[in-house]
Design a protein around this motif. Structure first.
Motif, mmCIF file in Angstrom:
data_model
loop_
_atom_site.group_PDB
_atom_site.id
_atom_site.type_symbol
_atom_site.label_atom_id
_atom_site.label_comp_id
_atom_site.label_asym_id
_atom_site.label_seq_id
_atom_site.Cartn_x
_atom_site.Cartn_y
_atom_site.Cartn_z
ATOM 1 N N THR A 1 15.358 39.786 41.633
ATOM 2 C CA THR A 1 15.672 40.264 42.895
ATOM 3 C C THR A 1 15.787 41.684 42.750
ATOM 4 O O THR A 1 15.787 42.468 41.781
ATOM 5 C CB THR A 1 17.050 39.740 43.399
ATOM 6 O OG1 THR A 1 18.210 40.493 42.415
ATOM 7 C CG2 THR A 1 17.318 38.281 43.220
ATOM 8 N N ASP B 1 16.807 45.373 45.247
ATOM 9 C CA ASP B 1 17.257 45.787 46.588
ATOM 10 C C ASP B 1 17.177 47.475 46.395
ATOM 11 O O ASP B 1 18.251 47.728 45.775
ATOM 12 C CB ASP B 1 18.668 45.161 47.071
ATOM 13 C CG ASP B 1 19.105 45.661 48.320
ATOM 14 O OD1 ASP B 1 20.400 45.516 48.485
ATOM 15 O OD2 ASP B 1 18.490 46.364 48.878
ATOM 16 N N LYS C 1 17.842 51.043 47.700
ATOM 17 C CA LYS C 1 18.508 52.100 48.711
ATOM 18 C C LYS C 1 18.190 53.269 48.449
ATOM 19 O O LYS C 1 18.641 54.046 47.565
ATOM 20 C CB LYS C 1 19.883 51.816 48.965
ATOM 21 C CG LYS C 1 20.389 50.487 49.369
ATOM 22 C CD LYS C 1 20.146 50.363 50.925
ATOM 23 C CE LYS C 1 20.697 49.082 51.623
ATOM 24 N NZ LYS C 1 19.998 47.881 51.137
#
Lengths: 173, 124
Positions: A47, A49, A51
């Motif tokens: 995974t 993610d 930002k």
């Protein structure tokens, strides 16, 4: 002083997730009575993610479990780094950005960092990332982890478990 | 004990993945390794083989270049249809050409034995 405390100890995810936090020191964690603060894992990024300018959270699957990791990308805006030499902070920030771009889904990555507890969940706050091109590195990591735990057990336990583990890993007791 | 939100892919060989095996479960998260034998571009369904066993892989969510004859490793969830035919819906995949498969299989058995010993010591 605990010999393993400032070492990036190679851990299987199976083992990492069993670490117990110290009740007195938030940066310390215990594994079979040994105090640790840093860990190293090798596995597939499953995974990711991102930002931008803040962090990239990702998960490493090493075949025995999943380890959550966070790589901070906010060095240039963080008060934590405000007292450091600006050119050093820029280098650290650039290295973190480079690591983040290397961390793509499906790659085999070697990740090192501090063990942290975020809202009751163990994770690694990442300091280094290396993308492993050799697929045998995952296997080597398994063997390294098993061998190091077998050696640890051989030193601190006198039990059927340590004898069996030592036999499996070919470690003399 | 801390847990991750995503399930890890349990290590399994294709020869072990038979209907009678405990890993042959609907939705099981698995990590499989095999040589790419066939690939249908239209359906994105690949077929990998290991020894005498084979498994279909749904690669529609992957961004991996697939070459017939190369060795690949996939992590994903097992989908089993009413006729007991299984396909792995892959989340990630990677080329593992150069992996020493003998070493991989031996290490896999070692890892399983090691984890079993750890579990036994925890529960006893």
């Amino acid at each position: 002083m605990d010999a393993l405390y400032n070492t990036h100890v190679k851990l299987l995810a199976f083992d990492f997730l069993k670490l117990t936090p110290s009740p007195t020191d938030p940066s310390s964690f215990f594994r079979r009575g040994k105090r640790l603060s840093r860990a190293e894992t090798v596995g597939i990024v499953v995974t990711r993610d991102l930002k931008p300018g803040k962090f990239v959270k990702f998960t490493i699957d090493d075949g025995s479990g999943c380890i959550s990791c966070v790589l901070w990308l906010n060095q240039l805006n963080s008060s934590y780094f405000s007292r450091r030499n600006p050119s050093d902070v820029r280098l650290i920030a650039q290295a973190a950005t480079d690591f983040a771009s290397d961390l793509q889904l499906g790659v085999l990555a070697r990740v090192r960092g501090r063990i942290t507890d975020y809202r009751g969940a163990l994770q690694i706050s990442v300091s280094d990332v290396v993308v492993e091109r050799d697929p045998n590195m995952q296997i080597l990591h398994w063997l390294d982890c098993m061998r190091s735990l077998a050696m640890l057990l051989a030193r601190i336990l006198d039990s059927d478990c340590s004898a069996s583990c030592a036999r499996i890993c070919g470690v003399e007791r | 004990m801390a847990t991750s939100a995503v399930s890890f892919g349990a290590l399994v060989t294709l020869e072990e993945l038979v209907p009678s095996s405990p890993q042959f479960t609907q939705g099981a998260s698995l990590r499989v390794t095999g040589k790419l034998q066939e690939y249908d571009i239209e359906t994105a369904i690949a077929s990998i083989v290991e020894g005498n066993a084979s498994l279909k892989i749904d690669t529609q969510h992957l961004k991996v270049n697939l070459h017939i004859g190369s060795l690949y490793q996939f992590i994903g969830e097992l989908l089993i249809d009413p006729s007991n035919q299984a396909i792995l819906r892959a989340r990630v995949g990677r080329n593992v050409d150069g992996m020493d498969l003998n070493l991989y299989h031996q290490s896999l058995q070692l890892l399983r034995g090691f984890q079993a010993e750890q579990m036994n010591s925890t529960t006893s």
